[in-house]
Design a protein around this motif. Structure first.
Motif, PDB file in Angstrom:
ATOM      1  N   ALA A   1       0.870  -1.359  -0.102  1.00 32.12           N
ATOM      2  CA  ALA A   1      -0.045  -0.199   0.062  1.00 32.12           C
ATOM      3  C   ALA A   1       0.917   1.254   0.084  1.00 32.12           C
ATOM      4  CB  ALA A   1      -0.958   0.010   1.142  1.00 32.12           C
ATOM      5  N   GLU A   2       1.863   1.360   0.697  1.00 29.64           N
ATOM      6  CA  GLU A   2       2.874   2.343   0.556  1.00 29.64           C
ATOM      7  C   GLU A   2       3.170   2.629  -0.668  1.00 29.64           C
ATOM      8  OE1 GLU A   2       6.056   1.772   3.495  1.00 29.64           O
ATOM      9  OE2 GLU A   2       4.639   1.705   5.165  1.00 29.64           O
ATOM     10  N   MET A   3       3.374   1.646  -1.651  1.00 28.35           N
ATOM     11  CA  MET A   3       4.010   1.892  -3.114  1.00 28.35           C
ATOM     12  C   MET A   3       2.542   2.420  -3.897  1.00 28.35           C
ATOM     13  SD  MET A   3       6.434  -1.319  -3.031  1.00 28.35           S
ATOM     14  CE  MET A   3       7.010  -1.068  -4.772  1.00 28.35           C
ATOM     15  N   GLY A   4       1.495   2.161  -3.231  1.00 28.37           N
ATOM     16  CA  GLY A   4       0.251   2.788  -3.935  1.00 28.37           C
ATOM     17  C   GLY A   4      -0.638   1.606  -4.469  1.00 28.37           C
ATOM     18  N   PHE A   5      -0.152   0.451  -4.108  1.00 29.64           N
ATOM     19  CA  PHE A   5      -0.869  -0.988  -4.520  1.00 29.64           C
ATOM     20  C   PHE A   5      -2.137  -1.179  -3.538  1.00 29.64           C
ATOM     21  CE2 PHE A   5       2.937  -1.149  -6.708  1.00 29.64           C
ATOM     22  CZ  PHE A   5       2.531  -1.756  -8.180  1.00 29.64           C
ATOM     23  N   THR A   6      -3.235  -1.743  -3.732  1.00 28.24           N
ATOM     24  CA  THR A   6      -4.255  -2.068  -2.858  1.00 28.24           C
ATOM     25  C   THR A   6      -3.698  -3.084  -1.791  1.00 28.24           C
ATOM     26  OG1 THR A   6      -5.666  -2.071  -4.608  1.00 28.24           O
ATOM     27  CG2 THR A   6      -6.608  -3.144  -2.646  1.00 28.24           C
ATOM     28  N   ARG A   7      -4.005  -2.651  -0.442  1.00 37.96           N
ATOM     29  CA  ARG A   7      -3.555  -3.569   0.539  1.00 37.96           C
ATOM     30  C   ARG A   7      -4.530  -4.885   0.661  1.00 37.96           C
ATOM     31  NH1 ARG A   7      -5.959  -4.023   5.760  1.00 37.96           N
ATOM     32  NH2 ARG A   7      -4.257  -4.854   7.198  1.00 37.96           N
ATOM     33  N   ILE A   8      -3.711  -5.892   0.701  1.00 35.20           N
ATOM     34  CA  ILE A   8      -4.178  -7.142   1.064  1.00 35.20           C
ATOM     35  C   ILE A   8      -4.090  -7.308   2.436  1.00 35.20           C
ATOM     36  CG2 ILE A   8      -4.133  -9.605   0.333  1.00 35.20           C
ATOM     37  CD1 ILE A   8      -2.697  -8.773  -2.237  1.00 35.20           C
TER      38      ILE A   8
ATOM     39  N   LEU B   1      -8.393 -10.995   6.716  1.00 32.41           N
ATOM     40  CA  LEU B   1      -9.301 -10.896   5.712  1.00 32.41           C
ATOM     41  C   LEU B   1     -10.499 -12.059   5.948  1.00 32.41           C
ATOM     42  CD1 LEU B   1      -9.507  -9.945   2.907  1.00 32.41           C
ATOM     43  CD2 LEU B   1      -8.036 -11.943   2.031  1.00 32.41           C
ATOM     44  N   THR B   2     -10.241 -12.946   6.845  1.00 35.96           N
ATOM     45  CA  THR B   2     -11.363 -14.167   6.785  1.00 35.96           C
ATOM     46  C   THR B   2     -12.678 -13.462   7.454  1.00 35.96           C
ATOM     47  OG1 THR B   2     -10.092 -14.904   8.593  1.00 35.96           O
ATOM     48  CG2 THR B   2      -9.877 -16.254   6.570  1.00 35.96           C
ATOM     49  N   THR B   3     -12.273 -12.474   8.288  1.00 35.02           N
ATOM     50  CA  THR B   3     -13.301 -11.887   9.150  1.00 35.02           C
ATOM     51  C   THR B   3     -14.259 -11.019   8.081  1.00 35.02           C
ATOM     52  OG1 THR B   3     -12.367 -10.006   9.430  1.00 35.02           O
ATOM     53  CG2 THR B   3     -11.927 -11.742  10.999  1.00 35.02           C
ATOM     54  N   ARG B   4     -13.846 -10.784   6.949  1.00 37.36           N
ATOM     55  CA  ARG B   4     -14.750 -10.107   6.111  1.00 37.36           C
ATOM     56  C   ARG B   4     -15.705 -11.084   5.167  1.00 37.36           C
ATOM     57  NH1 ARG B   4     -10.763  -5.452   3.392  1.00 37.36           N
ATOM     58  NH2 ARG B   4      -9.476  -4.912   5.425  1.00 37.36           N
ATOM     59  N   GLY B   5     -15.247 -12.286   5.289  1.00 35.81           N
ATOM     60  CA  GLY B   5     -16.234 -13.195   4.337  1.00 35.81           C
ATOM     61  C   GLY B   5     -15.514 -13.476   2.949  1.00 35.81           C
ATOM     62  N   LEU B   6     -15.578 -14.764   2.376  1.00 37.38           N
ATOM     63  CA  LEU B   6     -15.194 -15.065   1.329  1.00 37.38           C
ATOM     64  C   LEU B   6     -15.348 -14.437   0.134  1.00 37.38           C
ATOM     65  CD1 LEU B   6     -13.172 -17.167   0.036  1.00 37.38           C
ATOM     66  CD2 LEU B   6     -15.317 -18.588  -0.271  1.00 37.38           C
ATOM     67  N   GLU B   7     -16.570 -13.782  -0.062  1.00 33.43           N
ATOM     68  CA  GLU B   7     -17.122 -13.033  -1.263  1.00 33.43           C
ATOM     69  C   GLU B   7     -16.320 -11.651  -1.301  1.00 33.43           C
ATOM     70  OE1 GLU B   7     -21.295 -11.113  -2.835  1.00 33.43           O
ATOM     71  OE2 GLU B   7     -21.391 -12.341  -1.483  1.00 33.43           O
ATOM     72  N   ALA B   8     -16.292 -11.050  -0.087  1.00 37.77           N
ATOM     73  CA  ALA B   8     -15.611  -9.791  -0.049  1.00 37.77           C
ATOM     74  C   ALA B   8     -14.117 -10.112  -0.556  1.00 37.77           C
ATOM     75  CB  ALA B   8     -15.592  -9.097   1.206  1.00 37.77           C
ATOM     76  N   GLY B   9     -13.414 -11.219   0.183  1.00 40.44           N
ATOM     77  CA  GLY B   9     -12.211 -11.652  -0.089  1.00 40.44           C
ATOM     78  C   GLY B   9     -11.876 -11.895  -1.603  1.00 40.44           C
ATOM     79  N   ALA B  10     -12.744 -12.545  -2.373  1.00 37.73           N
ATOM     80  CA  ALA B  10     -12.674 -12.771  -3.629  1.00 37.73           C
ATOM     81  C   ALA B  10     -12.530 -11.531  -4.514  1.00 37.73           C
ATOM     82  CB  ALA B  10     -13.663 -13.601  -4.231  1.00 37.73           C
ATOM     83  N   GLU B  11     -13.395 -10.603  -3.966  1.00 37.98           N
ATOM     84  CA  GLU B  11     -13.325  -9.169  -4.930  1.00 37.98           C
ATOM     85  C   GLU B  11     -12.348  -8.621  -4.625  1.00 37.98           C
ATOM     86  OE1 GLU B  11     -15.991  -5.070  -4.829  1.00 37.98           O
ATOM     87  OE2 GLU B  11     -16.700  -6.841  -3.712  1.00 37.98           O
TER      88      GLU B  11
ATOM     89  N   ASP C   1       6.193 -20.022  14.168  1.00 36.54           N
ATOM     90  CA  ASP C   1       7.110 -18.808  14.068  1.00 36.54           C
ATOM     91  C   ASP C   1       6.918 -18.506  12.669  1.00 36.54           C
ATOM     92  OD1 ASP C   1       8.131 -19.143  16.531  1.00 36.54           O
ATOM     93  OD2 ASP C   1       9.596 -20.688  15.969  1.00 36.54           O
ATOM     94  N   ALA C   2       6.560 -19.111  11.625  1.00 37.59           N
ATOM     95  CA  ALA C   2       6.939 -18.713  10.319  1.00 37.59           C
ATOM     96  C   ALA C   2       5.549 -18.098   9.601  1.00 37.59           C
ATOM     97  CB  ALA C   2       7.358 -19.557   9.096  1.00 37.59           C
ATOM     98  N   ILE C   3       4.317 -18.767  10.135  1.00 36.40           N
ATOM     99  CA  ILE C   3       3.142 -18.569   9.669  1.00 36.40           C
ATOM    100  C   ILE C   3       2.009 -17.755  10.528  1.00 36.40           C
ATOM    101  CG2 ILE C   3       1.256 -19.745   8.058  1.00 36.40           C
ATOM    102  CD1 ILE C   3       3.781 -19.984   6.756  1.00 36.40           C
ATOM    103  N   GLY C   4       1.910 -18.723  11.562  1.00 40.44           N
ATOM    104  CA  GLY C   4       0.907 -18.276  12.558  1.00 40.44           C
ATOM    105  C   GLY C   4       1.082 -17.068  13.052  1.00 40.44           C
ATOM    106  N   GLN C   5       2.343 -16.862  13.609  1.00 40.66           N
ATOM    107  CA  GLN C   5       2.505 -15.372  14.375  1.00 40.66           C
ATOM    108  C   GLN C   5       2.410 -14.185  13.600  1.00 40.66           C
ATOM    109  OE1 GLN C   5       6.259 -13.999  15.991  1.00 40.66           O
ATOM    110  NE2 GLN C   5       7.239 -15.097  14.314  1.00 40.66           N
ATOM    111  N   TYR C   6       2.306 -14.467  12.041  1.00 40.15           N
ATOM    112  CA  TYR C   6       2.004 -13.347  11.217  1.00 40.15           C
ATOM    113  C   TYR C   6       0.740 -13.233  10.442  1.00 40.15           C
ATOM    114  CZ  TYR C   6       7.311 -12.856  11.520  1.00 40.15           C
ATOM    115  OH  TYR C   6       8.459 -12.700  11.991  1.00 40.15           O
ATOM    116  N   GLY C   7      -0.121 -14.315  10.961  1.00 41.75           N
ATOM    117  CA  GLY C   7      -1.670 -14.288  10.398  1.00 41.75           C
ATOM    118  C   GLY C   7      -1.683 -14.384   9.093  1.00 41.75           C
ATOM    119  N   ARG C   8      -0.542 -15.293   8.546  1.00 42.61           N
ATOM    120  CA  ARG C   8      -0.544 -15.808   7.147  1.00 42.61           C
ATOM    121  C   ARG C   8      -1.610 -17.001   6.503  1.00 42.61           C
ATOM    122  NH1 ARG C   8       5.514 -17.030   5.919  1.00 42.61           N
ATOM    123  NH2 ARG C   8       4.844 -16.928   3.717  1.00 42.61           N
ATOM    124  N   ALA C   9      -2.157 -17.721   7.624  1.00 43.86           N
ATOM    125  CA  ALA C   9      -2.951 -18.723   7.163  1.00 43.86           C
ATOM    126  C   ALA C   9      -4.364 -18.283   7.423  1.00 43.86           C
ATOM    127  CB  ALA C   9      -2.543 -20.032   8.310  1.00 43.86           C
TER     128      ALA C   9
END
Length: 372
Positions: free
Chosen positions: A120-127, A133-143, A173-181
């Motif tokens: 986002a700092e480079m002007g791209f949409t924040r993912i 993201l999962t709290t928003r629902g799959l439909e919103a995520g897909a969009e 340490d690599a996935i969970g603590q950063y909320g990547r899954a």
């Protein structure tokens, strides 16, 4: 995909018996249907996706990569965070690399959260990170995925080293603590990954599903060194990958630099294990697509193997694409060295031309699928 433990172990055992020669279940070159006729050196070059040091489009690193691309000595380029620091220079760099070889792979990590190189700092949409993201629902995520995919394709990239199909564990340490899954449930994880892949493939971007057979419950980070998951991994962790295969979403798979003695008694990391990548992934689970290594410069590999050992071991294990950032102890002659190592391994019978041709056939199929 349900996984029967006895069937899995039997398949891996059979692969283990054949693994040393790297010849089993690989068809002779003349039996590979409709395979383009390419010189062996060209086939080897196509298997290399290489990174570099530098972020300027007119810098020495970019000059070297353009030279490799124009000479056809590599199959693609990897851009990491140190290559994409600001928007305009990153876009200029990507444009120059794309122009040098329009059909080559240009790969980047555009996963979301802390692993979003064009951010986002480079002007791209924040993912957002997956757990958010999962709290928003799959439909919103897909969009959102659709928007991000268009931006990535417009920036010139055609390979995204994502999504994460690992299961969520907050103590990882690599996935969970950063909320990547995307969660602890295999069905939900597979559904989110499928939506991610559909969005990016619609824009002509291949997606590398990672980290097979599951990194989510590991303790440690393979960027730093060996991580042994023998006591923490369960068969459930392979389920999202299997579901994505069954649903037709899996065309590019990334293995993990993890040790799992339950699957690989010799203690080889998954990246170098024919038992896991051929026996489990292909023979048992039925995967037919491309397998790409995680970065072979990561500590788990670099601290224990020479580059030559890593390259030859990865190809013997069944990897079809070699991902090497070439940022730790950069080698300006790496493509030529890989050519030399592979040709020597073929000469001494450690690899076969059929293994290289098989990898090229899978790359042809991936390109046809993604590029339509």
């Amino acid at each position: 995909m349900s996984i029967d433990r006895r069937q899995m172990l039997a398949g891996m055992g059979a692969a283990g018996l054949a693994g040393a020669g790297a010849k089993a279940d690989i068809p002779p070159v003349h039996e590979i249907a409709e395979a383009p006729v390419r010189p062996l050196e060209v086939q080897i070059a196509r298997l290399i996706i290489m990174g570099f040091v530098g972020s300027a489009a007119d810098g020495a690193g970019a000059d070297a990569m353009v030279g490799h691309l124009e000479a056809g000595s590599i199959g693609g380029v990897l851009m990491l965070r140190h290559n994409a620091r600001e928007r305009d220079p990153a876009l200029a760099l990507a444009a120059r690399l794309r122009a040098a070889s329009p059909d080559a792979w240009l790969a980047i990590d555009q996963e979301g959260g802390v692993v979003q190189r064009l951010n986002a700092e480079m002007g791209f949409t924040r993912i957002p990170r997956a757990t958010e993201l999962t709290t928003r629902g799959l439909e919103a995520g897909a969009e959102l995925f659709g928007v991000a995919a268009r931006e990535l394709a417009d920036a010139g990239f055609n390979m995204n080293l994502a999504p994460i199909a690992d299961l969520y564990d907050p103590d990882n340490d690599a996935i969970g603590q950063y909320g990547r899954a995307y969660g602890p449930d295999p069905d939900s994880v597979a559904a989110w990954c499928a939506a991610f892949i559909e969005a990016f493939e619609a824009q002509g971007v291949a997606c590398a599903i990672k980290h097979f057979p599951g990194h989510g419950r590991s303790r440690g980070d393979s960027h730093d060194g060996y991580v042994d998951i023998s006591e923490t991994w369960t068969f459930e962790e392979a389920a999202p990958f299997g579901q994505l295969m069954r649903s037709g979403h899996a065309h590019l798979m990334m293995g993990a630099h993890l040790i799992n003695r339950r699957l690989e008694p010799d203690g080889l990391p998954v990246t170098l294990s024919r038992r896991v990548l051929h026996g489990l992934l292909r023979q048992v689970m039925g995967y037919e697509g491309v397998v790409i290594t995680d970065d072979l410069d990561m500590g788990a590999i670099r601290h224990h193997y020479s580059r030559e050992q890593a390259v030859i071991g990865a190809l013997k294990a069944g990897n079809d694409l070699l991902l090497i950032s070439n940022s730790a102890n950069p080698d300006p002659d790496l493509p030529a060295n890989i050519q030399r190592w592979v040709l020597a391994a073929i000469e001494r019978g450690e690899l076969t031309e059929a293994r290289i041709a098989e990898a090229n056939q899978r790359l042809d199929a991936l390109e046809a699928h993604v590029r339509g």
